[in-house]
Design a protein around this motif. Sequence first.
Motif, short mmCIF file in Angstrom:
data_model
loop_
_atom_site.label_atom_id
_atom_site.label_comp_id
_atom_site.label_asym_id
_atom_site.label_seq_id
_atom_site.Cartn_x
_atom_site.Cartn_y
_atom_site.Cartn_z
N TRP A 222 0.65 -1.16 0.15
CA TRP A 222 0.07 -0.09 -0.05
C TRP A 222 0.86 1.29 -0.08
O TRP A 222 0.38 2.32 -0.24
N CYS A 223 2.06 1.14 0.09
CA CYS A 223 2.83 2.52 0.42
C CYS A 223 3.94 2.91 -0.78
O CYS A 223 4.15 4.02 -0.91
N LEU A 224 4.35 1.90 -1.18
CA LEU A 224 5.53 2.14 -2.29
C LEU A 224 5.03 1.84 -3.43
O LEU A 224 4.48 0.59 -4.05
N GLU A 225 5.45 2.54 -4.47
CA GLU A 225 5.33 2.45 -5.85
C GLU A 225 6.37 1.47 -6.50
O GLU A 225 7.37 1.79 -7.03
N ILE A 226 6.21 -0.13 -6.19
CA ILE A 226 7.08 -0.86 -6.71
C ILE A 226 7.07 -1.01 -8.25
O ILE A 226 8.25 -1.61 -8.63
N ARG A 227 6.40 -0.39 -8.87
CA ARG A 227 6.44 -0.56 -10.49
C ARG A 227 7.17 0.57 -10.88
O ARG A 227 7.44 0.93 -12.14
N ALA A 228 7.51 1.48 -9.97
CA ALA A 228 8.24 2.73 -10.54
C ALA A 228 9.66 2.30 -11.35
O ALA A 228 10.32 1.53 -10.72
N VAL A 229 10.03 2.91 -12.32
CA VAL A 229 11.41 2.83 -12.98
C VAL A 229 12.52 3.29 -12.07
O VAL A 229 12.41 4.56 -11.56
N PRO A 230 13.52 2.56 -11.68
CA PRO A 230 14.59 2.94 -10.66
C PRO A 230 15.37 4.11 -11.21
O PRO A 230 15.90 4.26 -12.22
N LYS A 231 15.55 4.86 -10.62
CA LYS A 231 16.42 6.13 -10.79
C LYS A 231 18.04 5.64 -10.72
O LYS A 231 18.06 4.64 -10.13
N LYS A 232 18.84 6.32 -11.38
CA LYS A 232 20.09 6.23 -11.24
C LYS A 232 20.90 5.98 -9.87
O LYS A 232 21.58 5.06 -9.42
N ALA A 233 20.52 7.03 -8.88
CA ALA A 233 20.63 7.16 -7.35
C ALA A 233 20.51 5.60 -7.04
O ALA A 233 21.14 5.18 -6.10
N PHE A 234 19.15 5.24 -7.22
CA PHE A 234 18.92 3.78 -6.73
C PHE A 234 19.79 2.66 -7.13
O PHE A 234 20.37 1.63 -6.44
#
Length: 685
Positions: A366-378
């Motif tokens: 419910w809290c994290l956008e796990i489908r988000a495209v990972p940023k370079k910092a990640f």
Amino acid sequence: MCCETNRRFLLLYASQKGQAKAIAEEICQQATERGFRADIHCISESDKYNLNREKDPVVIVTSTTGDGEPPDTALKFVKEINDRTLPQSHFSHLRYGLLGLGDSEYTFFCNGGKLLDKRFRELGAQRFYETGLADDAVGLELVVEPWIAGLWAALSQEFASRKEEPAYRDKTASLTASIGCKIEHLTLDDLAVQNGVFSENEGKATPGPPIQDSQPSLSRSVPPLSQSALNVPALPVEYLEMELQENIGQESSPMEDSLPLISEGPLVQVPVSRAVQLTRDDAAKTILLLELDISETTFSYQPGDAFNVICPNYASEVDELLHLLGLSEKKEHLVCLKVKPGTKKKGADVPGYIPEKSSVNFILTWCLEIRAVPKKAFLRSLVEYTADTGAKRRLQELCSKQGASDYNAFVRDAGVCLLDLLRAFPACKPPLSLLIEHLPKLQARPYSAASSSLFQPGKMSFVFNVLEFPSHLGEQRRGVCTGWLAEQVVPLLQSNTENQTPFRPKITISSRRVNTFHLPDDPSVPLLMVGPGTGIAPFVGFLQHREKLREDRKGSAFGETWLFFGCRSEAKDYLFQEELQRFVENGTLTHLKVCFSRDPPPPAHPAAPKYVQDHLRLCSKDVIRILLEERGCLYVCGDAKNMAKDVNDTLVNILITERGGDKLGALKTLATLRDEKRYLQDIWA
């Protein structure tokens, strides 16, 4: 390098979904490493800074939301600086640099940043560094990274100019303006050249071993990248400590208690009273209509309003993440988070959308956008939690300057998410705290009401396409919210054919803060409505409302109503066909212009219109009459990437053809219509 007190600058961010905040935090971190001191604040925190008395340089990072509006966090600030009683010298003491984030698939690209930039200059502020406009359609990092890299030279010159004569300041202002001009217009084609202007070694990786395979992929590179020395980003500061506690005999974070913490406004849980598939089974898209029963709530809406649906991530994806992270056996453990003592991250805090003592499973659901495209910092942070040498190297490549094209091809453009990364790099085992630091908040999804409460008291309908797309490996996926909604209403859809009374699923909704896509108060004002596909949704509500008003106000004057609707096939996906015909027959809808882009044209009309903009051209004289002579309203709803732009271009051509003049004059006319709220858009990418 120690920060020098005289190298302080004020860093403000205005963020809607966290992008601008993350970029501002990156600037803050790099500032410390370069001997500057960034005083960072959300632009809404006006009690923590004072621009009226600010003496140091100001750096602003802002996103754009909605129909070219500043983010919600900046609305109060924008209202204050738009006070027309402010003198033109109000900000004459300020020197600033601004980075705007936007998406060129929308009509008003980076308008949030442009509005701030324009108003600052109107109030006398001067740039020490030229404005950068980053485009999410091609990759924010193409502008963001070189803009940040160039910021340090511009700041150094600004501080130096304060110790020298005015001539020096003029010289440095000219230099930074030339840097900024390069930044603002970066494209994919000139990235390699422009990046060289700002190349800085922030950490080098040694070349990897030669790889024989000729085809690169997410997990594999080929020469020359595989043999190149790399400039990788600095390692982001980790600022959260996490402890897992066994959950003994208590329910952890019940959804009804925790959802208010992760939402933007008051929540209402409502049953779905009806579900209808509006398209034929063999249509290119599956489009559903859901009717919500709001009769037992205080929720209210107007035709054209949008509202939010609070949705979870897919349970199957969460379960696989738990497995890959080694947390399956601890998914019901409670997560206790706190900021690491002595962290160097400015403004570090536990995210407010993570409820206290939530379970691992709740946070991932419910809290994290796990489908988000990972940023370079990640990606850079994941290197530290990867045991395999080859995998480490590939992650370094993907976040490096040299690997920019690979990042775009195999991560960003491919829509890769965390689950894809962990599948591709099984030796990567990040802690949950790292995910919380880097993944954005799971956003509620907005939908437009497709009904009128005057016509249907206690009910609200909405329409959506069940989004389906392939993963980077071709695996078929559904949209997070549309797929979830479709699953929830399967029993209702089945009951339509089996004459059963099914259990009514419930969903959680909230109202949207800013809604302007409304009917004019005066029903005599004529309307032009353009809505292909599911863009027709708000116009069904408009027409229901007008139909009811006509019944209740017999003898009153009602303006013309024109609807331009388009779909692929008349037989497969002509939405609301019977209802639209009823509106025509009873006079609610004066003109219905329909086109079918995939159907062959009728033999008698081989040049029949295929798209809504074709119909607009054919009706150009009426369009001009309604908009300019009768002061009518134009509404456009649907796809931002193609349709909305094509409609806007068509309107420009209509104005030139029917009224003469040039493109600039036509654009000014449309801008006036927008300012008068007579050209309104409800569009999405």
